[in-house]
Design an enzyme around this catalytic site. Structure first.
Site, PDB file in Angstrom:
ATOM      1  N   ILE A  93      59.143 -18.906  19.468  1.00 28.89           N
ATOM      2  CA  ILE A  93      58.947 -18.218  18.185  1.00 28.89           C
ATOM      3  C   ILE A  93      59.242 -16.720  18.275  1.00 28.89           C
ATOM      4  CG2 ILE A  93      57.305 -19.899  17.259  1.00 28.89           C
ATOM      5  CD1 ILE A  93      55.057 -17.829  17.951  1.00 28.89           C
ATOM      6  N   THR A 151      41.307 -17.294  15.222  1.00 24.95           N
ATOM      7  CA  THR A 151      40.084 -17.489  15.996  1.00 24.95           C
ATOM      8  C   THR A 151      38.940 -16.633  15.459  1.00 24.95           C
ATOM      9  OG1 THR A 151      39.150 -16.945  18.168  1.00 24.95           O
ATOM     10  CG2 THR A 151      41.117 -15.783  17.577  1.00 24.95           C
ATOM     11  N   ASP A 152      37.711 -17.029  15.798  1.00 25.65           N
ATOM     12  CA  ASP A 152      36.559 -16.190  15.441  1.00 25.65           C
ATOM     13  C   ASP A 152      36.493 -14.941  16.316  1.00 25.65           C
ATOM     14  OD1 ASP A 152      35.857 -17.430  17.835  1.00 25.65           O
ATOM     15  OD2 ASP A 152      33.864 -18.063  17.193  1.00 25.65           O
ATOM     16  N   GLU A 153      37.292 -14.912  17.417  1.00 25.56           N
ATOM     17  CA  GLU A 153      37.185 -13.787  18.353  1.00 25.56           C
ATOM     18  C   GLU A 153      37.682 -12.474  17.735  1.00 25.56           C
ATOM     19  OE1 GLU A 153      38.145 -14.727  22.447  1.00 25.56           O
ATOM     20  OE2 GLU A 153      37.860 -16.853  22.063  1.00 25.56           O
ATOM     21  N   TYR A 202      43.667 -10.662  24.048  1.00 25.52           N
ATOM     22  CA  TYR A 202      43.887 -11.891  23.260  1.00 25.52           C
ATOM     23  C   TYR A 202      43.413 -11.705  21.829  1.00 25.52           C
ATOM     24  CZ  TYR A 202      42.785 -16.483  21.260  1.00 25.52           C
ATOM     25  OH  TYR A 202      42.662 -17.553  20.407  1.00 25.52           O
ATOM     26  N   LYS A 218      45.473 -11.576  18.228  1.00 22.25           N
ATOM     27  CA  LYS A 218      45.239 -12.500  17.117  1.00 22.25           C
ATOM     28  C   LYS A 218      44.826 -11.724  15.858  1.00 22.25           C
ATOM     29  CE  LYS A 218      45.341 -16.454  17.077  1.00 22.25           C
ATOM     30  NZ  LYS A 218      46.440 -17.452  16.865  1.00 22.25           N
ATOM     31  N   TYR A 277      30.744 -17.090  34.912  1.00 18.85           N
ATOM     32  CA  TYR A 277      30.912 -15.631  34.901  1.00 18.85           C
ATOM     33  C   TYR A 277      29.582 -14.927  34.638  1.00 18.85           C
ATOM     34  CZ  TYR A 277      35.976 -16.523  34.198  1.00 18.85           C
ATOM     35  OH  TYR A 277      37.287 -16.930  34.307  1.00 18.85           O
TER      36      TYR A 277
HETATM   37  P1  NAD Z   1      47.170 -23.796  23.781  1.00 20.20           P
HETATM   38  O1  NAD Z   1      47.311 -22.650  24.706  1.00 20.20           O
HETATM   39  O2  NAD Z   1      46.599 -25.086  24.275  1.00 20.20           O
HETATM   40  O3  NAD Z   1      48.580 -24.164  23.145  1.00 20.20           O
HETATM   41  C1  NAD Z   1      49.478 -23.201  22.688  1.00 20.20           C
HETATM   42  C2  NAD Z   1      50.800 -23.890  22.418  1.00 20.20           C
HETATM   43  O4  NAD Z   1      51.725 -22.889  21.936  1.00 20.20           O
HETATM   44  C3  NAD Z   1      51.443 -24.512  23.655  1.00 20.20           C
HETATM   45  O5  NAD Z   1      51.938 -25.802  23.345  1.00 20.20           O
HETATM   46  C4  NAD Z   1      52.578 -23.560  23.990  1.00 20.20           C
HETATM   47  O6  NAD Z   1      53.682 -24.188  24.636  1.00 20.20           O
HETATM   48  C5  NAD Z   1      52.959 -23.026  22.621  1.00 20.20           C
HETATM   49  N1  NAD Z   1      53.595 -21.698  22.700  1.00 20.20           N
HETATM   50  C6  NAD Z   1      53.153 -20.614  23.397  1.00 20.20           C
HETATM   51  N2  NAD Z   1      54.018 -19.596  23.259  1.00 20.20           N
HETATM   52  C7  NAD Z   1      55.023 -20.042  22.445  1.00 20.20           C
HETATM   53  C8  NAD Z   1      56.205 -19.444  21.941  1.00 20.20           C
HETATM   54  N3  NAD Z   1      56.531 -18.179  22.238  1.00 20.20           N
HETATM   55  N4  NAD Z   1      57.001 -20.173  21.122  1.00 20.20           N
HETATM   56  C9  NAD Z   1      56.683 -21.463  20.816  1.00 20.20           C
HETATM   57  N5  NAD Z   1      55.577 -22.078  21.290  1.00 20.20           N
HETATM   58  C10 NAD Z   1      54.756 -21.385  22.098  1.00 20.20           C
HETATM   59  O7  NAD Z   1      46.330 -23.227  22.557  1.00 20.20           O
HETATM   60  P2  NAD Z   1      45.207 -23.930  21.671  1.00 20.20           P
HETATM   61  O8  NAD Z   1      43.911 -23.787  22.356  1.00 20.20           O
HETATM   62  O9  NAD Z   1      45.681 -25.259  21.241  1.00 20.20           O
HETATM   63  O10 NAD Z   1      45.185 -22.945  20.421  1.00 20.20           O
HETATM   64  C11 NAD Z   1      46.062 -23.143  19.328  1.00 20.20           C
HETATM   65  C12 NAD Z   1      45.832 -22.054  18.312  1.00 20.20           C
HETATM   66  O11 NAD Z   1      44.481 -22.096  17.853  1.00 20.20           O
HETATM   67  C13 NAD Z   1      46.052 -20.645  18.847  1.00 20.20           C
HETATM   68  O12 NAD Z   1      46.686 -19.894  17.850  1.00 20.20           O
HETATM   69  C14 NAD Z   1      44.657 -20.140  19.125  1.00 20.20           C
HETATM   70  O13 NAD Z   1      44.596 -18.729  18.984  1.00 20.20           O
HETATM   71  C15 NAD Z   1      43.864 -20.837  18.032  1.00 20.20           C
HETATM   72  N6  NAD Z   1      42.450 -21.105  18.353  1.00 20.20           N
HETATM   73  C16 NAD Z   1      42.109 -21.711  19.527  1.00 20.20           C
HETATM   74  C17 NAD Z   1      40.772 -21.992  19.775  1.00 20.20           C
HETATM   75  C18 NAD Z   1      40.340 -22.712  21.039  1.00 20.20           C
HETATM   76  O14 NAD Z   1      39.133 -22.862  21.276  1.00 20.20           O
HETATM   77  N7  NAD Z   1      41.253 -23.204  21.864  1.00 20.20           N
HETATM   78  C19 NAD Z   1      39.784 -21.634  18.858  1.00 20.20           C
HETATM   79  C20 NAD Z   1      40.186 -21.008  17.662  1.00 20.20           C
HETATM   80  C21 NAD Z   1      41.518 -20.760  17.421  1.00 20.20           C
HETATM   81  P1  TYD Z   2      36.767 -19.792  27.510  1.00 20.71           P
HETATM   82  O1  TYD Z   2      36.759 -21.278  27.552  1.00 20.71           O
HETATM   83  O2  TYD Z   2      37.782 -19.063  28.317  1.00 20.71           O
HETATM   84  O3  TYD Z   2      36.839 -19.386  25.972  1.00 20.71           O
HETATM   85  P2  TYD Z   2      36.640 -17.918  25.265  1.00 20.71           P
HETATM   86  O4  TYD Z   2      36.632 -16.869  26.300  1.00 20.71           O
HETATM   87  O5  TYD Z   2      37.858 -17.837  24.404  1.00 20.71           O
HETATM   88  O6  TYD Z   2      35.367 -18.024  24.524  1.00 20.71           O
HETATM   89  O7  TYD Z   2      35.344 -19.269  27.976  1.00 20.71           O
HETATM   90  C1  TYD Z   2      34.168 -19.692  27.316  1.00 20.71           C
HETATM   91  C2  TYD Z   2      33.005 -18.974  27.945  1.00 20.71           C
HETATM   92  O8  TYD Z   2      32.860 -19.411  29.304  1.00 20.71           O
HETATM   93  C3  TYD Z   2      33.184 -17.467  28.034  1.00 20.71           C
HETATM   94  O9  TYD Z   2      31.914 -16.839  27.843  1.00 20.71           O
HETATM   95  C4  TYD Z   2      33.663 -17.236  29.456  1.00 20.71           C
HETATM   96  C5  TYD Z   2      32.964 -18.332  30.230  1.00 20.71           C
HETATM   97  N1  TYD Z   2      33.680 -18.829  31.421  1.00 20.71           N
HETATM   98  C6  TYD Z   2      33.014 -18.917  32.657  1.00 20.71           C
HETATM   99  O10 TYD Z   2      31.824 -18.563  32.783  1.00 20.71           O
HETATM  100  N2  TYD Z   2      33.710 -19.392  33.735  1.00 20.71           N
HETATM  101  C7  TYD Z   2      35.005 -19.778  33.652  1.00 20.71           C
HETATM  102  O11 TYD Z   2      35.606 -20.181  34.693  1.00 20.71           O
HETATM  103  C8  TYD Z   2      35.672 -19.698  32.372  1.00 20.71           C
HETATM  104  C9  TYD Z   2      37.102 -20.109  32.216  1.00 20.71           C
HETATM  105  C10 TYD Z   2      34.957 -19.233  31.289  1.00 20.71           C
END
Ligand code: NAD
Ligand code: TYD
Length: 352
Positions: free
Chosen positions: A65, A135-137, A160, A164, A217
């Site tokens: 992208i 994200t909520d972050e 990150y 976002k 952590y």
């Molecule tokens: P992920 O890291 O598992 O997947 C990301 C996907 O995007 C991968 O398939 C990767 O190949 C693709 N990608 C990365 N860079 C790209 C590029 N330059 N061009 C095309 N494709 C690319 O992420 P996820 O956890 O599934 O999160 C998906 C979305 O949801 C993200 O936007 C993230 O910010 C948001 N989100 C995630 C969470 C969570 O808990 N995981 C929570 C809230 C919001």
């Molecule tokens: P993570 O799954 O990385 O999500 P986010 O940072 O986006 O919330 O981490 C969730 C919580 O767990 C966060 O407080 C960091 C903590 N954490 C650990 O304590 N040990 C670990 O190895 C990882 C990956 C996360």
């Protein structure tokens, strides 16, 4: 050739959440053409979509992208009515070591997509929608009490969340400046099948299976609000079809856990499933160096999406976690594949 009632580009569809969104749309809307645009980074895996890859409304396009010409050309060729944008660099720890990757994909990549949509939709925005998944972050960190609402000011702390937040601002700016029809969803931490084992829950499951140390952590008193990934996909479907234009919706699990309590719960559940002695896996817990700028607590007030669209989580945490653990135990090959090679290098750098 089959004609479709709608064409949707879903970005990041080979990732964790994206694969569940793609599956839901492909299965539930056979008259939609679903185009999964994914670069297949370390986090993207077509194995996640094996069960639907031959459906005749599903198309995969490998691409980046951040590449403007490629993105414009794809939009010109496909003429999508909708975009559901999930592609991102998504791991906070990686954003601390490589922030520029996050700027490129999460900011530049989002702007490329917004531009491409603006070009092909010209000024005819009827029945068009750019749905940005965030994200909520972006809201920063809470103290011991309170919740993030849609009105909470943005206050990101990690590279990150800053990337976002920036992408959310660009989405709003395209709505305000050019009238692009948009919607944003801000979701709490997801868990479930196909989650890459760099994030807390799948990393702990992987390490418990392999009797490796469980790196918590700091003091482990950080709190996250966990939502089962399929409930996120259901919420995205609802907002995409019924959400109010140019609004944002918070999505959350009503399910707060301190990390240390969550890790202990996982240990207890997995000891049972693996026929280990009660308490065996807890012995693997190792408190390690804290994450810099670690956000203390996230918690979502999801009353807007509940009241307007009737959404609420469909599974309890106990059910969701049970299904998740079972999935990892039944998909050892998936776990082995994604944790070979580059994962080992990342793990050494991050934890050893
Ligand atoms: P992920 O890291 O598992 O997947 C990301 C996907 O995007 C991968 O398939 C990767 O190949 C693709 N990608 C990365 N860079 C790209 C590029 N330059 N061009 C095309 N494709 C690319 O992420 P996820 O956890 O599934 O999160 C998906 C979305 O949801 C993200 O936007 C993230 O910010 C948001 N989100 C995630 C969470 C969570 O808990 N995981 C929570 C809230 C919001
Ligand atoms: P993570 O799954 O990385 O999500 P986010 O940072 O986006 O919330 O981490 C969730 C919580 O767990 C966060 O407080 C960091 C903590 N954490 C650990 O304590 N040990 C670990 O190895 C990882 C990956 C996360």
């Amino acid at each position: 050739m089959k004609s479709f009632s709608k064409k949707i580009i879903i970005t990041g569809g080979a990732g964790f959440i994206g694969s569940h969104v793609v599956r839901r749309f492909v299965k539930k809307y056979p008259d939609y053409k679903i185009i999964n645009l994914d670069k297949l980074t370390y986090a993207g895996n077509l194995e996640n979509l094996k069960d639907i890859e031959n459906e005749d409304n599903y198309y995969f396009v490998k691409g980046d992208i951040t590449e403007e010409t490629f993105v414009n050309e794809l939009f010109r060729k496909e003429q999508p009515d909708g975009v559901i944008h999930l592609a991102a660099e998504s791991h906070v720890d990686r954003s601390i070591s490589s922030p520029m990757e996050f700027v490129k994909t999460n900011v530049l990549g989002t702007v490329n997509l917004l531009n491409a949509a603006k070009i092909i939709w010209k000024n005819d925005f009827s029945n068009k929608l750019f749905h940005h998944v965030s994200t909520d972050e972006v809201y920063g960190a809470l103290g011991e009490t309170g919740f993030f609402t849609e009105k909470t000011s943005y206050d990101p702390h990690s590279p990150y969340s800053a990337s976002k937040a920036s992408s959310d601002h660009f989405v709003r700016s395209y709505a305000d400046t050019y009238g692009l029809p948009t919607v944003i969803t801000n979701c709490s931490n997801n868990y479930g099948p196909n989650h890459f084992p760099e994030k807390l829950i799948p990393l702990m499951i992987h390490n418990i299976i392999n009797k490796k140390p469980l790196p918590v952590y700091g003091d482990g008193n950080y709190t996250r609000d966990w939502l089962y990934v399929i409930d996120h996909a259901i919420a995205i479907d609802l907002v995409f079809h019924k959400g109010r234009l140019d609004n944002s919706y918070n999505i959350g699990g009503f399910n707060e856990w301190k990390n240390i309590d969550l890790v202990k719960l996982l240990c207890r559940q997995m000891d049972k499933k693996l026929n280990r002695e009660p308490g065996e896996s807890e012995k693997l817990i190792a408190f390690v160096k804290d994450r810099p700028g670690h956000d203390l607590r996230y918690a979502i007030d999801a009353s807007k999406i509940h009241e307007e669209l009737g959404w609420k989580p469909s599974v309890t945490f106990e059910e969701g976690l049970g299904k998740t653990i079972d999935w990892y135990l039944e998909n050892e090959k998936w776990l082995k594949n994604v944790t070979s090679g580059a994962y080992q290098e990342y793990y050494k750098k991050q934890y050893v």
